[in-house]
Design an enzyme around this catalytic site. Structure first.
Site, PDB file in Angstrom:
ATOM      1  N   TYR A 227       0.801  -1.215   0.000  1.00 50.47           N
ATOM      2  CA  TYR A 227       0.000   0.000   0.000  1.00 50.47           C
ATOM      3  C   TYR A 227       0.839   1.273   0.000  1.00 50.47           C
ATOM      4  O   TYR A 227       0.332   2.354  -0.294  1.00 50.47           O
ATOM      5  CB  TYR A 227      -0.976  -0.010   1.184  1.00 50.47           C
ATOM      6  CG  TYR A 227      -2.175  -0.893   0.931  1.00 50.47           C
ATOM      7  CD1 TYR A 227      -3.125  -0.524  -0.014  1.00 50.47           C
ATOM      8  CD2 TYR A 227      -2.328  -2.105   1.602  1.00 50.47           C
ATOM      9  CE1 TYR A 227      -4.214  -1.340  -0.270  1.00 50.47           C
ATOM     10  CE2 TYR A 227      -3.418  -2.924   1.350  1.00 50.47           C
ATOM     11  CZ  TYR A 227      -4.358  -2.531   0.415  1.00 50.47           C
ATOM     12  OH  TYR A 227      -5.436  -3.337   0.146  1.00 50.47           O
TER      13      TYR A 227
ATOM     14  N   GLU B 181      -2.279 -30.120  10.861  1.00 51.97           N
ATOM     15  CA  GLU B 181      -2.090 -29.460   9.568  1.00 51.97           C
ATOM     16  C   GLU B 181      -3.114 -28.367   9.300  1.00 51.97           C
ATOM     17  O   GLU B 181      -2.762 -27.271   8.860  1.00 51.97           O
ATOM     18  CB  GLU B 181      -2.155 -30.509   8.452  1.00 51.97           C
ATOM     19  CG  GLU B 181      -2.109 -29.936   7.052  1.00 51.97           C
ATOM     20  CD  GLU B 181      -2.247 -30.999   5.969  1.00 51.97           C
ATOM     21  OE1 GLU B 181      -2.537 -30.619   4.824  1.00 51.97           O
ATOM     22  OE2 GLU B 181      -2.066 -32.195   6.260  1.00 51.97           O
TER      23      GLU B 181
END
Length: 331
Positions: free
Chosen positions: A81, A167
């Protein structure tokens, strides 16, 4: 001024010298094994195909140099940005950050260019921050998002006996909803990196095993990508093979799902696809693969099936996880 800043200035001087001869080119090391760099990739302003990458790389080098001289940190999102017309996308910043890491032989954490943390943690864990804050993930406090910059964690306090990594976020949430802490009746820390873990999550796991002397276990899908995620925690990312110090947990214990368990799952398994078999071959080509892991990958090739953790979700908390940990059934 630090070593990184001096190295960036050296790179800049070499570039200026080349510019005199009309050659605006940067050399980026390709992935390498250990500290040996065998070849480079050329990123050139003179080449229309790599011109944008060259400009973003220069932008990244300038920001890293500023951080090394003045201190502080940037986020990947913040850098985008700051100059969206130049950068075009946050993925470009992430790529440039990795290229600078290769050029300086260091990790993203050392650069001060931070990505938003993905990691979630629950259980007996208190993070004492350098600014005096305390992030407390207790049994009743719910999951805590790990801080973006692990360097700001001064100390980790816990009475846990071990760390359990899962996971997926979905499995993490399912275990919490099934009262995994109450069912197991042992204090532990539950962590997920939401798939492939970021540096912060890997750093926290490393510190828990090194500083707090905790054993660490991991539960992943019985497929080649699950195996690779386990290996990222254990040995580091292949894309950052040049700098994994403080980010690996070599003693990590893989409790499942093991491909050798797939035949017992029945309808819980599905067929491998071409991408799965390619990933298996890529993993088998690694030189540092443990014999047990290699054998499980061969099993995947033989049965041509894969299975997700969700296929055993109904008895994870009552049977599977306690049985694997209490009986030392890990690789």
């Amino acid at each position: 001024m630090g070593e990184f800043a001096e190295n960036i200035e050296r790179i800049a001087l070499e570039l200026l010298s080349n510019l005199v001869h009309g050659n605006a080119t940067l050399s980026v090391p390709r992935n390498s094994s250990g500290n040996v760099i065998s070849e480079y990739r050329r990123v050139s302003y003179n080449n229309r195909g790599s011109r944008h990458s060259f400009c973003v790389l220069i932008y990244m080098l300038s920001r890293v140099h500023r951080l090394q001289v003045r201190g502080g940190s940037f986020t990947v999102r913040g850098l985008y940005y700051d100059n969206p017309l130049l950068v075009r996308s946050q993925s470009r910043i992430a790529e440039a950050r990795l290229d600078v890491c290769r050029m300086l032989s260091t990790s993203p954490l050392s650069l001060g260019i931070l990505a938003a943390s993905k990691g979630l943690v629950a259980g007996d864990l208190r993070l004492l921050m350098t600014n005096g804050d305390v992030l407390d993930s207790s049994l009743y406090g719910g999951p805590l998002t790990l801080p973006t910059d692990p360097a700001k964690i001064d100390r980790i306090e816990t009475q846990a006996e071990f760390v359990l990594i899962v996971e997926k976020e979905s499995v993490f949430e399912s275990l919490l909803s099934r009262n995994v802490f109450g069912t197991f009746k042992r204090r532990f820390i539950l962590i997920t990196g939401k798939g492939y873990p970021d540096c912060c999550t890997r750093r926290i796991v490393h510190r828990l095993t090194e500083e707090n002397q905790l054993e660490a276990y991991i539960l992943v899908d019985a497929d080649p990508f699950g195996v690779e995620i386990m290996l990222v925690y254990r040995h580091g990312s292949q894309s950052m093979s040049f700098s994994s110090q403080g980010l690996t947990t070599p003693a990590l214990r893989w409790i499942g799902l093991h491909p050798s368990e797939i035949p017992a799952l029945g309808t819980g398994a599905v067929a491998l696809v071409a991408g799965d078999n390619k990933k298996i071959n890529d993993l088998l080509a690694r030189h540092n693969l443990e014999p047990g892991v290699r054998q499980e990958l061969r099993m995947l090739q033989d049965v041509q099936l894969k299975a997700e953790i969700e296929s055993v979700i109904d008895f994870l908390t009552d049977d599977y996880i306690p049985n694997k940990i209490n009986r030392n059934l890990f690789l």
